[in-house]
Design a protein around this motif. Sequence first.
Motif, PDB file in Angstrom:
ATOM      1  N   SER A 176       5.527  -3.735  -3.775  1.00  0.00           N
ATOM      2  CA  SER A 176       6.963  -3.784  -2.836  1.00  0.00           C
ATOM      3  C   SER A 176       5.440  -3.809  -1.243  1.00  0.00           C
ATOM      4  O   SER A 176       4.567  -3.453  -1.599  1.00  0.00           O
ATOM      5  CB  SER A 176       7.943  -2.605  -2.357  1.00  0.00           C
ATOM      6  OG  SER A 176       7.470  -2.113  -2.063  1.00  0.00           O
ATOM      7  N   LYS A 177       6.548  -4.722  -0.240  1.00  0.00           N
ATOM      8  CA  LYS A 177       5.892  -4.873   0.899  1.00  0.00           C
ATOM      9  C   LYS A 177       6.205  -3.724   1.880  1.00  0.00           C
ATOM     10  O   LYS A 177       4.743  -3.648   1.902  1.00  0.00           O
ATOM     11  CB  LYS A 177       7.203  -6.390   1.992  1.00  0.00           C
ATOM     12  CG  LYS A 177       6.270  -6.801   3.080  1.00  0.00           C
ATOM     13  CD  LYS A 177       6.814  -8.024   3.339  1.00  0.00           C
ATOM     14  CE  LYS A 177       6.581  -8.251   4.789  1.00  0.00           C
ATOM     15  NZ  LYS A 177       7.102  -9.726   5.424  1.00  0.00           N
ATOM     16  N   GLU A 178       6.798  -2.988   1.152  1.00  0.00           N
ATOM     17  CA  GLU A 178       6.851  -2.195   2.450  1.00  0.00           C
ATOM     18  C   GLU A 178       5.700  -1.222   2.001  1.00  0.00           C
ATOM     19  O   GLU A 178       5.250  -0.382   2.927  1.00  0.00           O
ATOM     20  CB  GLU A 178       8.322  -1.196   2.063  1.00  0.00           C
ATOM     21  CG  GLU A 178       9.420  -1.941   2.297  1.00  0.00           C
ATOM     22  CD  GLU A 178      10.064  -3.048   1.644  1.00  0.00           C
ATOM     23  OE1 GLU A 178      11.142  -3.600   2.590  1.00  0.00           O
ATOM     24  OE2 GLU A 178       9.614  -3.164   0.901  1.00  0.00           O
ATOM     25  N   SER A 179       5.757  -1.031   0.498  1.00  0.00           N
ATOM     26  CA  SER A 179       4.070  -0.423  -0.229  1.00  0.00           C
ATOM     27  C   SER A 179       2.743  -0.863   0.614  1.00  0.00           C
ATOM     28  O   SER A 179       2.057  -0.195   0.969  1.00  0.00           O
ATOM     29  CB  SER A 179       4.034  -0.635  -1.694  1.00  0.00           C
ATOM     30  OG  SER A 179       4.793  -0.067  -2.188  1.00  0.00           O
ATOM     31  N   VAL A 180       2.495  -2.233   1.040  1.00  0.00           N
ATOM     32  CA  VAL A 180       1.535  -3.311   1.682  1.00  0.00           C
ATOM     33  C   VAL A 180       1.410  -2.829   3.234  1.00  0.00           C
ATOM     34  O   VAL A 180       0.928  -2.293   3.324  1.00  0.00           O
ATOM     35  CB  VAL A 180       1.477  -4.588   1.736  1.00  0.00           C
ATOM     36  CG1 VAL A 180       0.807  -5.397   2.400  1.00  0.00           C
ATOM     37  CG2 VAL A 180       2.002  -4.985  -0.278  1.00  0.00           C
ATOM     38  N   LEU A 181       2.896  -2.281   3.656  1.00  0.00           N
ATOM     39  CA  LEU A 181       2.492  -1.884   4.922  1.00  0.00           C
ATOM     40  C   LEU A 181       2.174  -0.380   5.842  1.00  0.00           C
ATOM     41  O   LEU A 181       1.664  -0.435   6.085  1.00  0.00           O
ATOM     42  CB  LEU A 181       4.078  -2.180   5.701  1.00  0.00           C
ATOM     43  CG  LEU A 181       4.639  -3.395   5.834  1.00  0.00           C
ATOM     44  CD1 LEU A 181       5.615  -4.052   6.346  1.00  0.00           C
ATOM     45  CD2 LEU A 181       3.631  -4.751   6.473  1.00  0.00           C
ATOM     46  N   MET A 182       2.174   0.261   4.408  1.00  0.00           N
ATOM     47  CA  MET A 182       1.682   1.650   4.815  1.00  0.00           C
ATOM     48  C   MET A 182       0.208   2.032   4.949  1.00  0.00           C
ATOM     49  O   MET A 182      -0.461  -0.162   4.971  1.00  0.00           O
ATOM     50  CB  MET A 182       1.667   1.937   3.631  1.00  0.00           C
ATOM     51  CG  MET A 182       3.404   2.036   2.522  1.00  0.00           C
ATOM     52  SD  MET A 182       3.901   3.209   3.808  1.00  0.00           S
ATOM     53  CE  MET A 182       3.391   5.091   3.424  1.00  0.00           C
ATOM     54  N   PRO A 183      -0.232   2.346   5.150  1.00  0.00           N
ATOM     55  CA  PRO A 183      -2.118   3.076   5.091  1.00  0.00           C
ATOM     56  C   PRO A 183      -3.053   1.754   4.679  1.00  0.00           C
ATOM     57  O   PRO A 183      -2.873   1.755   3.416  1.00  0.00           O
ATOM     58  CB  PRO A 183      -2.367   4.584   5.349  1.00  0.00           C
ATOM     59  CG  PRO A 183      -1.200   4.601   6.146  1.00  0.00           C
ATOM     60  CD  PRO A 183      -0.059   4.132   4.771  1.00  0.00           C
ATOM     61  N   PHE A 184      -3.752   0.916   5.039  1.00  0.00           N
ATOM     62  CA  PHE A 184      -4.662   0.276   4.220  1.00  0.00           C
ATOM     63  C   PHE A 184      -5.099   0.512   3.445  1.00  0.00           C
ATOM     64  O   PHE A 184      -5.570   1.513   3.724  1.00  0.00           O
ATOM     65  CB  PHE A 184      -5.388  -0.675   5.571  1.00  0.00           C
ATOM     66  CG  PHE A 184      -6.087  -1.322   4.292  1.00  0.00           C
ATOM     67  CD1 PHE A 184      -5.884  -2.616   4.079  1.00  0.00           C
ATOM     68  CD2 PHE A 184      -7.731  -1.149   4.132  1.00  0.00           C
ATOM     69  CE1 PHE A 184      -6.760  -4.171   3.660  1.00  0.00           C
ATOM     70  CE2 PHE A 184      -8.748  -2.391   3.481  1.00  0.00           C
ATOM     71  CZ  PHE A 184      -8.011  -3.683   3.481  1.00  0.00           C
ATOM     72  N   ARG A 185      -5.590   0.182   2.153  1.00  0.00           N
ATOM     73  CA  ARG A 185      -5.935   0.170   0.838  1.00  0.00           C
ATOM     74  C   ARG A 185      -6.987  -0.823   0.003  1.00  0.00           C
ATOM     75  O   ARG A 185      -6.107  -2.426  -0.233  1.00  0.00           O
ATOM     76  CB  ARG A 185      -5.844   1.033  -0.239  1.00  0.00           C
ATOM     77  CG  ARG A 185      -4.399   0.765  -0.866  1.00  0.00           C
ATOM     78  CD  ARG A 185      -3.437   1.708  -1.486  1.00  0.00           C
ATOM     79  NE  ARG A 185      -2.570   0.803  -1.933  1.00  0.00           N
ATOM     80  CZ  ARG A 185      -1.042   0.454  -1.737  1.00  0.00           C
ATOM     81  NH1 ARG A 185      -1.102   1.115  -0.384  1.00  0.00           N
ATOM     82  NH2 ARG A 185      -0.124   0.184  -2.643  1.00  0.00           N
ATOM     83  N   THR A 233      -7.508  -8.480   3.392  1.00  0.00           N
ATOM     84  CA  THR A 233      -7.936  -8.328   4.099  1.00  0.00           C
ATOM     85  C   THR A 233      -8.003  -7.803   5.594  1.00  0.00           C
ATOM     86  O   THR A 233      -6.470  -6.969   5.642  1.00  0.00           O
ATOM     87  CB  THR A 233      -9.405  -9.151   5.517  1.00  0.00           C
ATOM     88  OG1 THR A 233      -7.804  -9.873   6.281  1.00  0.00           O
ATOM     89  CG2 THR A 233      -9.481 -10.026   3.936  1.00  0.00           C
ATOM     90  N   LYS A 234      -8.468  -6.257   5.890  1.00  0.00           N
ATOM     91  CA  LYS A 234      -7.669  -5.218   7.236  1.00  0.00           C
ATOM     92  C   LYS A 234      -7.205  -6.118   8.239  1.00  0.00           C
ATOM     93  O   LYS A 234      -7.028  -5.414   8.907  1.00  0.00           O
ATOM     94  CB  LYS A 234      -8.486  -4.295   7.457  1.00  0.00           C
ATOM     95  CG  LYS A 234      -9.566  -3.227   6.524  1.00  0.00           C
ATOM     96  CD  LYS A 234     -10.133  -2.855   7.636  1.00  0.00           C
ATOM     97  CE  LYS A 234     -11.049  -1.875   6.278  1.00  0.00           C
ATOM     98  NZ  LYS A 234     -11.993  -0.813   6.668  1.00  0.00           N
ATOM     99  N   ILE A 235      -8.340  -6.891   8.262  1.00  0.00           N
ATOM    100  CA  ILE A 235      -6.896  -7.898   9.451  1.00  0.00           C
ATOM    101  C   ILE A 235      -5.833  -9.161   8.573  1.00  0.00           C
ATOM    102  O   ILE A 235      -5.202  -8.645  10.380  1.00  0.00           O
ATOM    103  CB  ILE A 235      -7.854  -9.697  10.030  1.00  0.00           C
ATOM    104  CG1 ILE A 235      -9.577  -8.418  10.747  1.00  0.00           C
ATOM    105  CG2 ILE A 235      -7.413 -10.264  10.852  1.00  0.00           C
ATOM    106  CD1 ILE A 235     -10.819  -9.829  10.674  1.00  0.00           C
ATOM    107  N   ALA A 236      -6.099  -9.436   7.929  1.00  0.00           N
ATOM    108  CA  ALA A 236      -4.288 -10.175   7.767  1.00  0.00           C
ATOM    109  C   ALA A 236      -3.297  -8.635   8.048  1.00  0.00           C
ATOM    110  O   ALA A 236      -2.287  -9.008   8.138  1.00  0.00           O
ATOM    111  CB  ALA A 236      -4.175 -10.757   6.049  1.00  0.00           C
ATOM    112  N   HIS A 237      -4.325  -7.338   7.043  1.00  0.00           N
ATOM    113  CA  HIS A 237      -2.915  -6.030   6.827  1.00  0.00           C
ATOM    114  C   HIS A 237      -2.449  -5.803   8.150  1.00  0.00           C
ATOM    115  O   HIS A 237      -1.204  -5.726   8.410  1.00  0.00           O
ATOM    116  CB  HIS A 237      -3.619  -5.274   6.176  1.00  0.00           C
ATOM    117  CG  HIS A 237      -3.100  -3.844   6.165  1.00  0.00           C
ATOM    118  ND1 HIS A 237      -3.252  -2.883   7.114  1.00  0.00           N
ATOM    119  CD2 HIS A 237      -2.103  -3.549   5.347  1.00  0.00           C
ATOM    120  CE1 HIS A 237      -2.072  -1.752   6.183  1.00  0.00           C
ATOM    121  NE2 HIS A 237      -1.382  -1.938   5.419  1.00  0.00           N
ATOM    122  N   GLN A 238      -3.213  -5.901   9.710  1.00  0.00           N
ATOM    123  CA  GLN A 238      -3.445  -5.048  10.447  1.00  0.00           C
ATOM    124  C   GLN A 238      -1.991  -6.699  11.536  1.00  0.00           C
ATOM    125  O   GLN A 238      -0.847  -5.989  12.181  1.00  0.00           O
ATOM    126  CB  GLN A 238      -3.932  -5.078  11.563  1.00  0.00           C
ATOM    127  CG  GLN A 238      -3.859  -4.948  13.110  1.00  0.00           C
ATOM    128  CD  GLN A 238      -2.951  -3.737  12.862  1.00  0.00           C
ATOM    129  OE1 GLN A 238      -3.968  -2.623  12.122  1.00  0.00           O
ATOM    130  NE2 GLN A 238      -2.628  -3.121  13.934  1.00  0.00           N
TER     131      GLN A 238
END
Length: 269
Positions: A176-185, A233-238
């Motif tokens: 889920s998108k909610e899981s993606v918004l957790m700390p980056f992995r 990527t980390k940038i896209a995640h942020q």
Amino acid sequence: MKTNISIILDGSLFYVDNDKQQFVQAAYPENRIPFSQLKEEGGFYSMLYAIVEKTAKSHLELMRELSPQLRRIIIPKEVLQKEFGKDSSLPALFNQTSYRHNWGILMVDEAIDRRLKGELPKIMLMEKPYVIDIRMQELRSVAQPAVRIGIKELEMSSDGEKLHLFFDTTQGQQISKESVLMPFREGIVLMEMPNEILLDPIGAARLYKLEDTELLSRFPMKMNQQALAIPLTKIAHQEMIELQQKKITGPEAPKLRSYIQPRRKGKSI
């Protein structure tokens, strides 16, 4: 009626009756368009097609009015020859040219024929095939039919042409998108695929109670597609986190002063 060619005129399926020199609508056989309504133009025929009535009009009507209900359809002469249907590779090549030049006519090629006969198209997700089932609104794993992805649960792009889902390559499953918004992995990818009409225009037409071939004039039928995998990527995640925070907080609403009823002077009556 002897027929060996099926064509799609502006989204409606017709049979070519070479013996009687006419087109016969598949859904309503009483609706027939005689070849005499065609106008010869070099190596082509043209037809002034009435979109609503699904009949041909006199070319003189084009001189009188350019009605949005009329469409000029171009038909290469070889399409009406019996020999055309014998080469199974020609319809697909013809359709590519028709889409490019907006002729308004399609042949029933192999992909369209397979879909009309009930075969469901497929899409590759992370090198694994999934069946596209628009009626059930799901993508179903070929190897494990119990593994399903709900189409309605997918996010649509801003232009409405693509669907998105997140996939965890380490776990081998959708997340889920909610899981993606957790700390980056590492190992998270954004899967991008066409919307449901582009995934299966015939299935979508059936879902919306349209004629089976009605959407094909704008959306080609593809029996096999490939979803695009975009590593997160980390940038896209942020950026995702910041955008989500803006959605949650939103612009601060102006504070309203509480209403205090003014005291009335004098005695109450």
